[in-house]
Design a protein around this motif. Structure first.
Motif, PDB file in Angstrom:
ATOM      1  N   MET A 166      15.345 -31.526   0.288  1.00 10.79           N
ATOM      2  CA  MET A 166      15.658 -32.761   0.723  1.00 10.79           C
ATOM      3  C   MET A 166      15.056 -32.909   2.385  1.00 10.79           C
ATOM      4  O   MET A 166      14.754 -34.163   2.785  1.00 10.79           O
ATOM      5  N   ILE A 167      15.222 -32.062   2.951  1.00  8.92           N
ATOM      6  CA  ILE A 167      14.825 -32.088   4.492  1.00  8.92           C
ATOM      7  C   ILE A 167      13.269 -32.422   4.118  1.00  8.92           C
ATOM      8  O   ILE A 167      12.563 -33.205   5.085  1.00  8.92           O
ATOM      9  N   TYR A 168      12.503 -31.597   3.585  1.00 12.09           N
ATOM     10  CA  TYR A 168      10.943 -31.539   3.388  1.00 12.09           C
ATOM     11  C   TYR A 168      10.707 -33.138   2.911  1.00 12.09           C
ATOM     12  O   TYR A 168       9.937 -33.925   3.620  1.00 12.09           O
ATOM     13  N   ASN A 169      11.643 -33.717   2.073  1.00 14.81           N
ATOM     14  CA  ASN A 169      11.154 -35.115   1.372  1.00 14.81           C
ATOM     15  C   ASN A 169      11.586 -36.118   2.611  1.00 14.81           C
ATOM     16  O   ASN A 169      10.554 -37.052   2.529  1.00 14.81           O
ATOM     17  N   CYS A 170      12.501 -35.878   3.204  1.00 14.22           N
ATOM     18  CA  CYS A 170      12.686 -36.792   4.212  1.00 14.22           C
ATOM     19  C   CYS A 170      11.750 -36.983   5.434  1.00 14.22           C
ATOM     20  O   CYS A 170      11.293 -37.963   5.778  1.00 14.22           O
ATOM     21  N   GLY A 171      11.059 -35.662   5.666  1.00 16.27           N
ATOM     22  CA  GLY A 171       9.929 -35.773   6.691  1.00 16.27           C
ATOM     23  C   GLY A 171       8.947 -36.548   6.083  1.00 16.27           C
ATOM     24  O   GLY A 171       8.157 -37.275   6.776  1.00 16.27           O
ATOM     25  N   ILE A 172       8.365 -36.088   4.967  1.00 13.94           N
ATOM     26  CA  ILE A 172       7.381 -36.671   4.397  1.00 13.94           C
ATOM     27  C   ILE A 172       7.373 -38.264   4.087  1.00 13.94           C
ATOM     28  O   ILE A 172       6.423 -38.816   4.448  1.00 13.94           O
ATOM     29  N   ALA A 173       8.646 -38.656   3.597  1.00 15.01           N
ATOM     30  CA  ALA A 173       8.756 -40.004   3.450  1.00 15.01           C
ATOM     31  C   ALA A 173       8.642 -40.964   4.628  1.00 15.01           C
ATOM     32  O   ALA A 173       8.030 -42.014   4.937  1.00 15.01           O
ATOM     33  N   MET A 174       9.298 -40.362   5.652  1.00 16.29           N
ATOM     34  CA  MET A 174       9.205 -40.964   7.170  1.00 16.29           C
ATOM     35  C   MET A 174       7.790 -40.998   7.589  1.00 16.29           C
ATOM     36  O   MET A 174       7.435 -42.045   8.111  1.00 16.29           O
ATOM     37  N   PHE A 175       6.854 -40.040   7.457  1.00 20.44           N
ATOM     38  CA  PHE A 175       5.374 -40.072   7.962  1.00 20.44           C
ATOM     39  C   PHE A 175       5.080 -41.108   7.162  1.00 20.44           C
ATOM     40  O   PHE A 175       4.091 -41.829   7.758  1.00 20.44           O
ATOM     41  N   VAL A 176       4.953 -41.133   6.014  1.00 23.36           N
ATOM     42  CA  VAL A 176       4.112 -42.130   5.197  1.00 23.36           C
ATOM     43  C   VAL A 176       4.802 -43.433   5.442  1.00 23.36           C
ATOM     44  O   VAL A 176       3.817 -44.568   5.640  1.00 23.36           O
ATOM     45  N   ALA A 177       6.130 -43.804   5.713  1.00 24.63           N
ATOM     46  CA  ALA A 177       6.471 -44.949   6.181  1.00 24.63           C
ATOM     47  C   ALA A 177       5.851 -45.625   7.501  1.00 24.63           C
ATOM     48  O   ALA A 177       5.512 -46.497   7.819  1.00 24.63           O
ATOM     49  N   PHE A 178       5.666 -44.649   8.524  1.00 27.06           N
ATOM     50  CA  PHE A 178       5.106 -44.936   9.833  1.00 27.06           C
ATOM     51  C   PHE A 178       3.685 -45.303   9.690  1.00 27.06           C
ATOM     52  O   PHE A 178       3.160 -45.715  10.643  1.00 27.06           O
ATOM     53  N   ILE A 179       2.878 -44.806   8.648  1.00 31.01           N
ATOM     54  CA  ILE A 179       1.747 -44.898   8.605  1.00 31.01           C
ATOM     55  C   ILE A 179       1.111 -46.073   7.303  1.00 31.01           C
ATOM     56  O   ILE A 179       0.023 -46.190   7.025  1.00 31.01           O
TER      57      ILE A 179
END
Length: 536
Positions: free
Chosen positions: A349-362
């Motif tokens: 879940m931590i991994y997914n949260c980090g990836i999803a936030m990164f994608v959202a900002f770009i």
């Protein structure tokens, strides 16, 4: 801080809008606050924090999914849920997983209409209050039936929030931040999932039923926070204009898009109000809005298809196996202890949260179709490898730990692929392809499709995993392949346009200042005719 206006766009720029920005016409009106204005300009920071408050609606769904994953790893919860002398498995477990889904489907029958009638904020607040009732019942559950009832009430309230929240974000965000804010909405799903996973891990050794009741009680935290802050968020300007409250809408936009500085933000706010008014008046004249409008024109039928297909992809790309039944997947590769499973769930879940936030900002740096196609292609590739490794692992009786670790690695790579296109991007895409008068109804439709496929995931996945194990992965390999093909041939590109101008990609006429004048003239003539009839 110095503020400059951008140069007006050239003719070529108007013909070929960049995927990185909003439409050139509105971009020309945006004050230039420099790079990272969302971090440096105080009133924009305040607005984006308010958008985060709205996004907390998504944490409720993520918390619920991760909570149920964690509870299944706890022996005390399984004992508490015994029905007819058996722990919940198969269809019985599926009913618990789908409890929230049943509630969402019930509320979806009228939640969009209430959002359009009462406003976005009131529906979010009401949904959270209903969810708190569900949390109380679920946390105090003394039996399988009481726990299920609490989950149904949770889903009922959650539907009000998930219909209104992404709509409010897309309609209130600063123009150059809209894409990122809307994409960030569903990334908060993982924020809720992270909290649930690690709260459950922390209570795993608590004596008795409190090991699972404490995480269940904590599910009420986000609704309480959102209730406390939701009325600091202004109402949707588009909703206010639709109710004849244009002055309130302009005041809200001036405050949150211009810091009440008429000299700097006046032209931008006037353009936004004019464009919103033009879109709403033209649509009001053309339609008596209902769900049947999705079938009346080729453009709306295409919108309906895209809503249904993206919603289906979000639920039916193999993620359902992991979202609700991670323990079954881990059992199939030899990871069986409660501690190990809870750690894997929390780390994922931590991994997914980090990836999803990164994608959202770009997300605003790439075209929508490119992200969708990349996501589908990568998901298919890693799911095939996942299937092959699982097959070999089972044939060797799960004795080769390296094969189990390989499967676990594929799960992480798969979620990297999934988060590129199936987490934050769909909600941005939904709000872009839908006109204002169909936006809440469209979000409602996609939510309904998601819940239907959630029922499939809830009932079929555990039964199939018990029956055929790794062979069931082949089904999802085929489904993802079909999703990829359909995306390539049917998905439209929406980047580089305002919400009102996306109509052009569906073959409709974009809203212009001329159409605003025409709509006003037609509305005025209708008003005069009504007055004349009253006089007679």
């Amino acid at each position: 801080m110095s503020v400059n206006f951008k140069d007006s766009p050239t003719a070529d720029e108007k013909k070929s809008p960049s995927p990185h920005n909003e439409d050139p016409e509105i971009s020309a009106l945006l004050p230039d606050y420099g790079k990272r204005s969302y971090l440096k300009v105080r009133f924009l920071v305040r607005l984006n924090l308010l958008m985060f408050v709205v996004s907390l609606a998504s944490t409720n769904t993520g918390y619920d999914c991760s909570l149920l994953n964690s509870l299944q790893s706890m022996p005390n919860w399984r004992q508490a849920m015994i029905l007819n002398g058996k722990e919940p498995t198969g269809a019985i477990l599926g009913a618990l997983s789908n409890g929230v889904t049943f509630g969402v489907i019930l509320a979806a029958l009228f939640s969009a209409q209430l959002s359009d009638f009462f406003g976005r904020r009131h529906c979010i607040a009401a949904g959270n209050i209903i969810m708190l009732v569900g949390v109380i019942i679920q946390s105090a559950a003394q039996s399988y039936g009481m726990f299920l009832a609490g989950r149904i009430i949770l889903g009922f309230g959650n539907c009000f929030c998930t219909i209104s929240a992404p709509t409010l974000i897309s309609e209130l965000s600063y123009p150059s931040h809209r894409q990122v804010n809307t994409a960030c909405y569903n990334t908060c799903w993982y924020l809720g999932a992270v909290i649930a996973a690690w709260v459950s891990y922390g209570t795993r050794n608590v004596h008795g039923d409190w090991c699972w009741r404490i995480p269940s009680i904590c599910q009420g935290a986000m609704p309480i926070i959102q209730i406390a802050f939701i009325y600091f968020v202004p109402e949707s300007p588009r909703w206010l204009v639709s109710k004849g409250r244009a002055q309130e809408a302009r005041a809200a936009l001036m405050k949150h898009h211009g810091n009440n500085n008429e000299a700097i933000a006046g032209p931008l706010v006037d353009f936004e109000i004019a464009e919103i008014s033009a879109a709403i008046e033209a649509e009001k004249i053309a339609n008596k809005f209902s769900y049947l409008d999705f079938f009346k024109t080729p453009a709306n039928r295409k919108r309906l298809f895209l809503l249904a297909w993206v919603a289906t992809s979000m639920q039916l790309s193999g993620n359902g196996l992991v979202s609700y039944y991670l323990n079954l997947v881990l059992n199939s590769i030899g990871i069986t202890s409660t501690d190990q499973q809870l750690v894997v769930n929390g780390g994922l879940m931590i991994y997914n949260c980090g990836i999803a936030m990164f994608v959202a900002f770009i997300v605003d740096r790439f075209r929508r179709r490119s992200l969708f196609l990349t996501s589908y292609s990568m998901m298919l590739f890693f799911y095939i490898i996942w299937t092959i490794l699982s097959a070999i692992n089972q044939k060797k009786n799960f004795e080769n730990k390296s094969l189990g670790q390989g499967v676990l690695a594929m799960i992480f790579f798969y979620y990297l692929s999934y988060n590129i296109g199936m987490n934050g991007l769909p909600y941005l895409y939904y709000t872009e392809i839908l006109p204002f008068t169909l936006r809440a109804k469209g979000i409602n439709i996609q939510s309904w499709f998601q819940q239907v496929w959630s029922i499939y995931n809830g009932f079929v996945n555990p039964i199939a995993m018990d029956a055929i194990q790794w062979k069931y992965y082949i089904v999802y390999c085929c489904i993802i392949a079909v999703e990829l093909i359909v995306c390539y041939f049917t998905f439209v590109e929406t980047s580089g346009k305002t919400l009102e101008e996306v109509a052009v990609v569906f073959g409709e006429q974009p809203i212009s200042m001329d159409s605003l004048k025409l709509a006003d003239e037609r509305k005025l003539s209708i008003d005069h005719a009504e007055e004349a009839s009253l006089d007679v």
